[in-house]
Motif scaffolding. Structure first.
Motif, PDB file in Angstrom:
ATOM      1  N   SER A   1       0.831  -1.207   0.000  1.00 35.38           N
ATOM      2  CA  SER A   1       0.000   0.000   0.000  1.00 35.38           C
ATOM      3  C   SER A   1       0.860   1.250   0.000  1.00 35.38           C
ATOM      4  O   SER A   1       0.640   2.167  -0.808  1.00 35.38           O
ATOM      5  N   LEU A   2       1.858   1.307   0.886  1.00 36.68           N
ATOM      6  CA  LEU A   2       2.700   2.499   0.967  1.00 36.68           C
ATOM      7  C   LEU A   2       3.506   2.694  -0.317  1.00 36.68           C
ATOM      8  O   LEU A   2       3.714   3.837  -0.754  1.00 36.68           O
ATOM      9  N   ASP A   3       3.947   1.596  -0.916  1.00 36.08           N
ATOM     10  CA  ASP A   3       4.765   1.693  -2.121  1.00 36.08           C
ATOM     11  C   ASP A   3       3.983   2.273  -3.300  1.00 36.08           C
ATOM     12  O   ASP A   3       4.582   2.842  -4.217  1.00 36.08           O
ATOM     13  N   ARG A   4       2.662   2.153  -3.252  1.00 36.58           N
ATOM     14  CA  ARG A   4       1.854   2.590  -4.385  1.00 36.58           C
ATOM     15  C   ARG A   4       0.988   3.807  -4.081  1.00 36.58           C
ATOM     16  O   ARG A   4       0.827   4.682  -4.931  1.00 36.58           O
ATOM     17  N   VAL A   5       0.432   3.852  -2.876  1.00 37.77           N
ATOM     18  CA  VAL A   5      -0.533   4.914  -2.601  1.00 37.77           C
ATOM     19  C   VAL A   5       0.149   6.280  -2.459  1.00 37.77           C
ATOM     20  O   VAL A   5      -0.419   7.300  -2.870  1.00 37.77           O
ATOM     21  N   LEU A   6       1.351   6.334  -1.895  1.00 38.30           N
ATOM     22  CA  LEU A   6       2.021   7.619  -1.727  1.00 38.30           C
ATOM     23  C   LEU A   6       2.410   8.246  -3.071  1.00 38.30           C
ATOM     24  O   LEU A   6       2.116   9.435  -3.300  1.00 38.30           O
TER      25      LEU A   6
ATOM     26  N   ASN B   1     -14.905  11.194  -9.675  1.00 42.58           N
ATOM     27  CA  ASN B   1     -14.793   9.935  -8.915  1.00 42.58           C
ATOM     28  C   ASN B   1     -13.345   9.551  -8.615  1.00 42.58           C
ATOM     29  O   ASN B   1     -12.983   8.378  -8.639  1.00 42.58           O
ATOM     30  N   ARG B   2     -12.523  10.567  -8.311  1.00 43.85           N
ATOM     31  CA  ARG B   2     -11.145  10.254  -7.961  1.00 43.85           C
ATOM     32  C   ARG B   2     -11.072   9.360  -6.722  1.00 43.85           C
ATOM     33  O   ARG B   2     -10.169   8.529  -6.589  1.00 43.85           O
ATOM     34  N   PHE B   3     -12.030   9.543  -5.811  1.00 49.44           N
ATOM     35  CA  PHE B   3     -12.005   8.778  -4.559  1.00 49.44           C
ATOM     36  C   PHE B   3     -12.021   7.275  -4.795  1.00 49.44           C
ATOM     37  O   PHE B   3     -11.577   6.497  -3.950  1.00 49.44           O
TER      38      PHE B   3
ATOM     39  N   PRO C   1      -8.970   0.164  -3.400  1.00 50.85           N
ATOM     40  CA  PRO C   1      -8.089  -0.967  -3.064  1.00 50.85           C
ATOM     41  C   PRO C   1      -7.282  -0.742  -1.794  1.00 50.85           C
ATOM     42  O   PRO C   1      -7.023  -1.686  -1.040  1.00 50.85           O
ATOM     43  N   TYR C   2      -6.905   0.510  -1.546  1.00 50.11           N
ATOM     44  CA  TYR C   2      -6.107   0.786  -0.349  1.00 50.11           C
ATOM     45  C   TYR C   2      -6.986   0.805   0.903  1.00 50.11           C
ATOM     46  O   TYR C   2      -6.516   0.477   1.996  1.00 50.11           O
TER      47      TYR C   2
ATOM     48  N   ALA D   1     -15.939  -4.522   7.766  1.00 42.22           N
ATOM     49  CA  ALA D   1     -16.786  -3.443   7.251  1.00 42.22           C
ATOM     50  C   ALA D   1     -15.975  -2.473   6.389  1.00 42.22           C
ATOM     51  O   ALA D   1     -16.424  -2.044   5.313  1.00 42.22           O
ATOM     52  N   ILE D   2     -14.762  -2.120   6.863  1.00 40.77           N
ATOM     53  CA  ILE D   2     -13.902  -1.223   6.075  1.00 40.77           C
ATOM     54  C   ILE D   2     -13.527  -1.882   4.752  1.00 40.77           C
ATOM     55  O   ILE D   2     -13.491  -1.216   3.700  1.00 40.77           O
ATOM     56  N   PHE D   3     -13.251  -3.176   4.783  1.00 42.62           N
ATOM     57  CA  PHE D   3     -12.925  -3.893   3.541  1.00 42.62           C
ATOM     58  C   PHE D   3     -14.086  -3.812   2.540  1.00 42.62           C
ATOM     59  O   PHE D   3     -13.881  -3.548   1.356  1.00 42.62           O
ATOM     60  N   LEU D   4     -15.314  -4.013   3.015  1.00 43.62           N
ATOM     61  CA  LEU D   4     -16.482  -3.949   2.123  1.00 43.62           C
ATOM     62  C   LEU D   4     -16.680  -2.541   1.572  1.00 43.62           C
ATOM     63  O   LEU D   4     -17.081  -2.374   0.417  1.00 43.62           O
ATOM     64  N   ILE D   5     -16.417  -1.517   2.402  1.00 39.38           N
ATOM     65  CA  ILE D   5     -16.513  -0.138   1.904  1.00 39.38           C
ATOM     66  C   ILE D   5     -15.532   0.073   0.760  1.00 39.38           C
ATOM     67  O   ILE D   5     -15.867   0.676  -0.268  1.00 39.38           O
ATOM     68  N   GLY D   6     -14.310  -0.434   0.929  1.00 38.89           N
ATOM     69  CA  GLY D   6     -13.319  -0.319  -0.149  1.00 38.89           C
ATOM     70  C   GLY D   6     -13.742  -1.047  -1.407  1.00 38.89           C
ATOM     71  O   GLY D   6     -13.516  -0.569  -2.524  1.00 38.89           O
TER      72      GLY D   6
END
Length: 553
Positions: A139-144, A208-210, A215-216, A486-491
């Motif tokens: 996640s850190l390698d890609r999201v930042l 819809n950038r959000f 995935p993160y 729940a957070i996983f399903l939101i993602g």
């Protein structure tokens, strides 16, 4: 190392594929195939040219391939754990004997390999930790880098960047000025839900950038889920044990400060009229209802002092039946079995002078954790020795076989009137069968022949007829597990239901339009939106004509 400074003057990080400012490809300038837009071409730490030892570890865990292998290995391990029941599903068994006797050599091998405790084994926990580490680093390698690229988007992009998108259009503008057409296009895109930014004759529309963070968000949910699962291994976080509770005796609940008392156990059986013919023919006795009248206590003092009786505070009372557990602040006690096991709980004997017939007392003597001193009228009885499960060794010395009061024996020192100053020693067996087996009267006759300790009637004897077996559960990690899920399903919803769409266009030489568009999914929908915008601004184009499917030679 190749120079990553773009012709526009922007100095990019090493490993950047597309200029972070204008989008021009830094390498492959002559290519015509669609650009690889993953992470918008920005550099990632895992692409470092001269990695250090820490970078190599980072690169290992940032690999999606490694993450997949770790997940597959964990799934295989989890499946192996389901071949035979796990150790923690049994009550009072020796796993080494159970697996061998029940499943033969395969069961013995299963136990020796440690698969009987798969989910608590070091290798399974290590796999979970490695998956969690991989999720964090991936996640850190890609999201930042992605956040840096999306938060600093330039409106005017290089022509090669626009023309090498998967959705493109090039052509002359219809009659009218470029400013008028740009204003009309911006208005149409806003009606389609886009946020529009302009810079002269260049335009960037985005919506819809959000959804790119879906995935993160999934990763965050999975990390919380894995951490909660791992925290179950910490003391006090998870309790799942099967414990027997004898009637009338508070029993400590492991890893907690609670005691639970089976105050009374009741069982009701089906009558012959209520049972089916098959059960009547077999002569089976089938329980209809069994329940435990339970009292939950909290220990407030002397909890860990073996020489003192713990001080208990009553918290709640509840009748426990099957599927209706006791529930107190997350502690659950389920009824799952019972046994008719008559056991002696306490007696209230009297001290008697055989010569005069005079009796003193009674005093209450518990079979478990007896007090050190008792009083019977003017006489004092001091407990010198206590044998919960009395027996004799090969040398004839008294020993205890176990800590359970199966054959309790008490050695008292009795002092008082008409007795020697040092007192007399008396060996007392509460159970009649033990008195006869070990010849209590003969032993005491030599040292305390004129005295006796006995009960008057069965009213002075407290016996527990049933042992209630309860499944005690407590799981502090469960709310965190649900939160992570729940957070996983939101993602998942963010990433699946919405798509991140961007449209870049620029007008050169007053009437030459160049348009490029990108989305992370649903290209047909994006082409349809772009074609609708162009058609409403005077450019007639079919959505299929916008697809850029030219392959690089």
């Amino acid at each position: 190392m190749a120079n990553t400074k773009c012709e526009c003057g922007h100095q990019n990080h090493a490993g950047t594929v597309l200029c972070e400012s204008c989008g021009k490809p830094l390498f492959d300038n002559d290519g015509t195939s669609p650009l690889e837009m993953r992470y918008d071409g920005v550099a990632r730490r895992s692409q470092k040219a001269n990695p250090t030892a820490i970078d190599r570890v980072w690169n290992f865990f940032s690999s999606v391939k490694v993450a997949i292998y770790l997940i597959l290995a964990t799934l295989v391990g989890a499946m192996l754990g389901t071949i035979y029941p796990q150790e923690d599903t049994f009550l009072n068994i020796d796993p080494a004997q159970y697996y061998k006797e029940t499943y033969g050599w395969t069961g013995e091998l299963y136990y020796r390999l440690g698969l009987s405790d798969t989910y608590g084994s070091w290798w399974f926990v290590t796999l979970l930790v490695m998956i969690g580490t991989s999720l964090v680093i991936c996640s850190l390698d890609r999201v930042l880098p992605l956040y840096r690229a999306l938060s600093k988007q330039q409106i005017r992009k290089h022509l090669s960047f626009i023309r090498r998108q998967r959705v493109v259009y090039s052509g002359a503008l219809p009659a009218g000025t470029a400013d008028e057409w740009m204003a009309a296009a911006a208005e149409k895109l806003k009606k389609q839900g886009y946020r529009v930014h302009t810079d002269g004759t260049a335009l960037l529309a985005e919506k819809n950038r959000f959804s790119r963070w879906g995935p993160y968000i999934n990763h965050i949910g999975l990390i919380i889920f894995l951490l909660a699962v791992l925290m179950r291994g910490l003391p006090g976080w998870k309790l799942d044990q099967y414990i027997g509770f004898l009637e009338g005796e508070p029993v400590p609940i492991p890893e907690t400060n609670y005691y639970l008392k089976n105050e009374q156990f009741n069982v009701t059986f089906y009558s012959e009229d209520e049972m089916s013919e098959s059960f009547r023919q077999k002569g089976q006795i089938v329980p209809k209802l069994y329940e435990t009248r339970a009292v939950l206590y909290e220990c407030v003092s002397d909890c860990a002092n073996p020489d003192k009786e713990p001080q208990l505070k009553e918290l709640t009372r509840q009748t426990i039946t099957v599927n209706h557990p006791l529930n107190y602040k997350g502690l659950l006690a389920y009824q799952f079995d019972y046994a008719q096991t008559p056991k002696l709980i306490s007696v209230s004997p009297k001290l008697r002078n055989k010569q005069t017939g005079q009796a003193f007392g009674p005093f209450t003597l518990k079979m478990k954790n007896p007090a050190g001193e008792y009083e019977a009228g003017p006489y004092k009885l001091k407990l010198k020795e206590y044998f919960p499960d009395f027996s004799l060794s090969d040398k004839g010395t008294p020993i205890t076989v176990s800590n359970e009061p199966n054959a309790p024996a008490f050695v008292f020192s009795i002092t008082g009137p008409d007795l020697p100053p040092e007192g007399i020693v008396y060996l007392y067996f509460p159970r009649e069968i033990d008195k006869e087996k070990y010849r209590q009267d003969d032993i005491n006759g030599a040292v305390a022949g004129g005295w006796d300790i006995s009960v008057d009637s069965m009213d002075d004897v407290e016996i527990a007829n049933f042992t209630s077996y309860l499944n005690i559960r407590k799981d502090k990690a469960l709310p965190y597990i649900f939160t992570g899920a729940a957070i996983f399903l939101i993602g998942v919803v963010m990433g699946v239901y919405w798509q991140h769409r961007r449209i870049w266009l620029r007008i050169d030489d007053g009437d030459q339009l160049s348009l490029g568009a990108h989305t992370n999914k649903n290209w047909y929908g994006l082409r349809k939106e772009v074609a609708a915008m162009l058609q409403r601004t005077g450019i007639d184009v079919d959505p299929k004509q916008l697809a850029n499917e030219v392959k690089q030679a």
